[in-house]
Design a protein around this motif. Structure first.
Motif, PDB file in Angstrom:
ATOM      1  N   ALA A  36       0.809  -1.222   0.000  1.00  0.00           N
ATOM      2  CA  ALA A  36       0.000   0.000   0.000  1.00  0.00           C
ATOM      3  C   ALA A  36       0.839   1.267   0.000  1.00  0.00           C
ATOM      4  O   ALA A  36       0.315   2.353  -0.235  1.00  0.00           O
ATOM      5  N   ASN A  37       2.143   1.134   0.237  1.00  0.00           N
ATOM      6  CA  ASN A  37       3.012   2.300   0.346  1.00  0.00           C
ATOM      7  C   ASN A  37       3.910   2.397  -0.889  1.00  0.00           C
ATOM      8  O   ASN A  37       4.850   1.614  -1.041  1.00  0.00           O
ATOM      9  N   ASP A  38       3.623   3.356  -1.756  1.00  0.00           N
ATOM     10  CA  ASP A  38       4.385   3.509  -3.003  1.00  0.00           C
ATOM     11  C   ASP A  38       5.861   3.799  -2.786  1.00  0.00           C
ATOM     12  O   ASP A  38       6.677   3.539  -3.665  1.00  0.00           O
ATOM     13  N   ASP A  39       6.215   4.348  -1.634  1.00  0.00           N
ATOM     14  CA  ASP A  39       7.607   4.695  -1.363  1.00  0.00           C
ATOM     15  C   ASP A  39       8.397   3.555  -0.740  1.00  0.00           C
ATOM     16  O   ASP A  39       9.591   3.690  -0.508  1.00  0.00           O
ATOM     17  N   ALA A  40       7.771   2.435  -0.438  1.00  0.00           N
ATOM     18  CA  ALA A  40       8.425   1.351   0.286  1.00  0.00           C
ATOM     19  C   ALA A  40       8.901   0.251  -0.653  1.00  0.00           C
ATOM     20  O   ALA A  40       8.205  -0.145  -1.583  1.00  0.00           O
ATOM     21  N   ALA A  41      10.102  -0.258  -0.356  1.00  0.00           N
ATOM     22  CA  ALA A  41      10.634  -1.425  -1.047  1.00  0.00           C
ATOM     23  C   ALA A  41      10.784  -2.582  -0.067  1.00  0.00           C
ATOM     24  O   ALA A  41      10.915  -3.734  -0.473  1.00  0.00           O
ATOM     25  N   CYS A  42      10.765  -2.259   1.225  1.00  0.00           N
ATOM     26  CA  CYS A  42      10.916  -3.271   2.251  1.00  0.00           C
ATOM     27  C   CYS A  42      10.420  -2.713   3.586  1.00  0.00           C
ATOM     28  O   CYS A  42      10.391  -1.502   3.786  1.00  0.00           O
ATOM     29  N   LEU A  43      10.017  -3.621   4.470  1.00  0.00           N
ATOM     30  CA  LEU A  43       9.554  -3.247   5.804  1.00  0.00           C
ATOM     31  C   LEU A  43       9.886  -4.359   6.785  1.00  0.00           C
ATOM     32  O   LEU A  43       9.869  -5.537   6.418  1.00  0.00           O
ATOM     33  N   ALA A  44      10.140  -3.966   8.037  1.00  0.00           N
ATOM     34  CA  ALA A  44      10.313  -4.915   9.129  1.00  0.00           C
ATOM     35  C   ALA A  44       9.115  -4.777  10.062  1.00  0.00           C
ATOM     36  O   ALA A  44       8.496  -3.708  10.141  1.00  0.00           O
ATOM     37  N   ALA A  45       8.800  -5.838  10.777  1.00  0.00           N
ATOM     38  CA  ALA A  45       7.614  -5.833  11.641  1.00  0.00           C
ATOM     39  C   ALA A  45       7.657  -4.726  12.683  1.00  0.00           C
ATOM     40  O   ALA A  45       6.623  -4.157  13.019  1.00  0.00           O
ATOM     41  N   GLU A  60      12.694  -8.686  -7.533  1.00  0.00           N
ATOM     42  CA  GLU A  60      12.899  -8.055  -8.846  1.00  0.00           C
ATOM     43  C   GLU A  60      11.603  -7.966  -9.654  1.00  0.00           C
ATOM     44  O   GLU A  60      11.441  -7.085 -10.487  1.00  0.00           O
ATOM     45  N   ALA A  61      10.684  -8.872  -9.410  1.00  0.00           N
ATOM     46  CA  ALA A  61       9.395  -8.875 -10.116  1.00  0.00           C
ATOM     47  C   ALA A  61       8.339  -8.055  -9.369  1.00  0.00           C
ATOM     48  O   ALA A  61       7.155  -8.129  -9.711  1.00  0.00           O
ATOM     49  N   GLU A  62       8.786  -7.288  -8.347  1.00  0.00           N
ATOM     50  CA  GLU A  62       7.888  -6.451  -7.539  1.00  0.00           C
ATOM     51  C   GLU A  62       6.877  -7.276  -6.744  1.00  0.00           C
ATOM     52  O   GLU A  62       5.795  -6.801  -6.415  1.00  0.00           O
ATOM     53  N   LYS A  63       7.218  -8.529  -6.454  1.00  0.00           N
ATOM     54  CA  LYS A  63       6.379  -9.407  -5.641  1.00  0.00           C
ATOM     55  C   LYS A  63       6.924  -9.422  -4.211  1.00  0.00           C
ATOM     56  O   LYS A  63       8.136  -9.478  -4.003  1.00  0.00           O
ATOM     57  N   PRO A  64       6.043  -9.407  -3.203  1.00  0.00           N
ATOM     58  CA  PRO A  64       6.521  -9.419  -1.827  1.00  0.00           C
ATOM     59  C   PRO A  64       7.083 -10.785  -1.419  1.00  0.00           C
ATOM     60  O   PRO A  64       6.540 -11.823  -1.786  1.00  0.00           O
ATOM     61  N   VAL A  65       8.182 -10.727  -0.690  1.00  0.00           N
ATOM     62  CA  VAL A  65       8.828 -11.917  -0.142  1.00  0.00           C
ATOM     63  C   VAL A  65       8.917 -11.710   1.369  1.00  0.00           C
ATOM     64  O   VAL A  65       9.364 -10.655   1.822  1.00  0.00           O
ATOM     65  N   VAL A  66       8.481 -12.701   2.144  1.00  0.00           N
ATOM     66  CA  VAL A  66       8.516 -12.612   3.605  1.00  0.00           C
ATOM     67  C   VAL A  66       9.570 -13.561   4.141  1.00  0.00           C
ATOM     68  O   VAL A  66       9.638 -14.727   3.732  1.00  0.00           O
ATOM     69  N   LEU A  67      10.386 -13.051   5.051  1.00  0.00           N
ATOM     70  CA  LEU A  67      11.392 -13.862   5.726  1.00  0.00           C
ATOM     71  C   LEU A  67      11.126 -13.792   7.228  1.00  0.00           C
ATOM     72  O   LEU A  67      11.064 -12.704   7.799  1.00  0.00           O
ATOM     73  N   PHE A  68      10.977 -14.921   7.858  1.00  0.00           N
ATOM     74  CA  PHE A  68      10.859 -14.997   9.305  1.00  0.00           C
ATOM     75  C   PHE A  68      12.255 -15.287   9.868  1.00  0.00           C
ATOM     76  O   PHE A  68      12.964 -16.163   9.354  1.00  0.00           O
ATOM     77  N   ASN A  69      12.664 -14.553  10.879  1.00  0.00           N
ATOM     78  CA  ASN A  69      13.925 -14.780  11.595  1.00  0.00           C
ATOM     79  C   ASN A  69      15.155 -14.813  10.680  1.00  0.00           C
ATOM     80  O   ASN A  69      15.986 -15.706  10.784  1.00  0.00           O
ATOM     81  N   PRO A  70      15.289 -13.837   9.774  1.00  0.00           N
ATOM     82  CA  PRO A  70      16.435 -13.852   8.854  1.00  0.00           C
ATOM     83  C   PRO A  70      17.743 -13.523   9.566  1.00  0.00           C
ATOM     84  O   PRO A  70      17.778 -12.729  10.506  1.00  0.00           O
ATOM     85  N   LYS A 118      20.460 -16.935  -1.545  1.00  0.00           N
ATOM     86  CA  LYS A 118      21.513 -15.984  -1.882  1.00  0.00           C
ATOM     87  C   LYS A 118      20.840 -14.766  -2.486  1.00  0.00           C
ATOM     88  O   LYS A 118      19.898 -14.899  -3.274  1.00  0.00           O
ATOM     89  N   LEU A 119      21.321 -13.596  -2.117  1.00  0.00           N
ATOM     90  CA  LEU A 119      20.775 -12.350  -2.654  1.00  0.00           C
ATOM     91  C   LEU A 119      21.921 -11.484  -3.147  1.00  0.00           C
ATOM     92  O   LEU A 119      22.998 -11.457  -2.540  1.00  0.00           O
ATOM     93  N   GLU A 120      21.651 -10.757  -4.220  1.00  0.00           N
ATOM     94  CA  GLU A 120      22.633  -9.832  -4.761  1.00  0.00           C
ATOM     95  C   GLU A 120      21.973  -8.489  -5.028  1.00  0.00           C
ATOM     96  O   GLU A 120      20.753  -8.397  -5.158  1.00  0.00           O
ATOM     97  N   GLY A 121      22.808  -7.463  -5.124  1.00  0.00           N
ATOM     98  CA  GLY A 121      22.328  -6.150  -5.517  1.00  0.00           C
ATOM     99  C   GLY A 121      21.326  -5.560  -4.556  1.00  0.00           C
ATOM    100  O   GLY A 121      21.471  -5.640  -3.342  1.00  0.00           O
ATOM    101  N   TYR A 122      20.248  -4.991  -5.139  1.00  0.00           N
ATOM    102  CA  TYR A 122      19.277  -4.261  -4.319  1.00  0.00           C
ATOM    103  C   TYR A 122      18.568  -5.168  -3.309  1.00  0.00           C
ATOM    104  O   TYR A 122      18.318  -4.765  -2.175  1.00  0.00           O
ATOM    105  N   GLY A 123      18.246  -6.394  -3.693  1.00  0.00           N
ATOM    106  CA  GLY A 123      17.605  -7.323  -2.764  1.00  0.00           C
ATOM    107  C   GLY A 123      18.481  -7.580  -1.552  1.00  0.00           C
ATOM    108  O   GLY A 123      18.003  -7.601  -0.411  1.00  0.00           O
ATOM    109  N   ALA A 124      19.784  -7.754  -1.782  1.00  0.00           N
ATOM    110  CA  ALA A 124      20.721  -7.964  -0.678  1.00  0.00           C
ATOM    111  C   ALA A 124      20.766  -6.743   0.226  1.00  0.00           C
ATOM    112  O   ALA A 124      20.752  -6.856   1.455  1.00  0.00           O
ATOM    113  N   GLN A 125      20.787  -5.569  -0.367  1.00  0.00           N
ATOM    114  CA  GLN A 125      20.841  -4.330   0.420  1.00  0.00           C
ATOM    115  C   GLN A 125      19.561  -4.157   1.242  1.00  0.00           C
ATOM    116  O   GLN A 125      19.612  -3.807   2.416  1.00  0.00           O
ATOM    117  N   ALA A 126      18.414  -4.417   0.647  1.00  0.00           N
ATOM    118  CA  ALA A 126      17.138  -4.266   1.352  1.00  0.00           C
ATOM    119  C   ALA A 126      17.049  -5.226   2.535  1.00  0.00           C
ATOM    120  O   ALA A 126      16.637  -4.837   3.636  1.00  0.00           O
TER     121      ALA A 126
END
Length: 139
Positions: A36-45, A60-70, A118-126
């Motif tokens: 719902a937030n156009d300015d967000a690329a990632c969020l923590a609980a 990369e496909a603009e689909k949300p990915v959830v990680l528990f206890n990363p 494994k993550l690279e680039g922007y996904g790794a940074q987020a």
């Protein structure tokens, strides 16, 4: 449910508790708020007021990915970055890694199952930014 992104440093500076399968509704709130937030690329609980170790980011496909206890298990290629955050007014200078390996739990059939990616680039940074949030690091 879409939640308000908080800026309360007392909550944001607390290390988050490990998430359990019963925290699935928190993960859904996180995804709803992220989408719902156009300015967000990632969020923590903890950015929606829940001090559980759950993060969500857009792949990369603009689909949300959830990680528990990363948690980061390997990191390569350090670089200097300046990051903005929805919970902070000013951007912050940080060191990040352009390649990381993350161990985490994913929700599967109502229970948490260990996983790795494994993550690279922007996904790794987020994900690094979100893990900082889970550790109570204000970025």
């Amino acid at each position: 449910m879409i939640k308000e992104v908080i800026t309360d440093e007392e909550i944001l500076s607390k290390k988050c508790e490990l998430a359990v399968a019963e925290d699935a509704p928190v993960a859904q709130d996180l995804v709803d708020t992220l989408l719902a937030n156009d300015d967000a690329a990632c969020l923590a609980a903890n950015q929606i007021g829940v001090t559980k170790c759950i993060v969500a980011y857009l792949n990369e496909a603009e689909k949300p990915v959830v990680l528990f206890n990363p948690r980061i298990t390997q990191k390569l290629k350090p670089f200097a970055a300046v990051e903005s955050c929805l919970s902070r007014e000013e951007p912050a200078a940080v060191q990040r890694y352009s390649w990381i390996r993350v161990a985490y739990d994913r929700l599967e059939d109502g229970r948490l199952v260990p996983a790795k990616k494994k993550l690279e680039g922007y996904g790794a940074q987020a994900v690094q930014h979100m893990i900082d949030h889970c550790n109570g690091v204000l970025v």
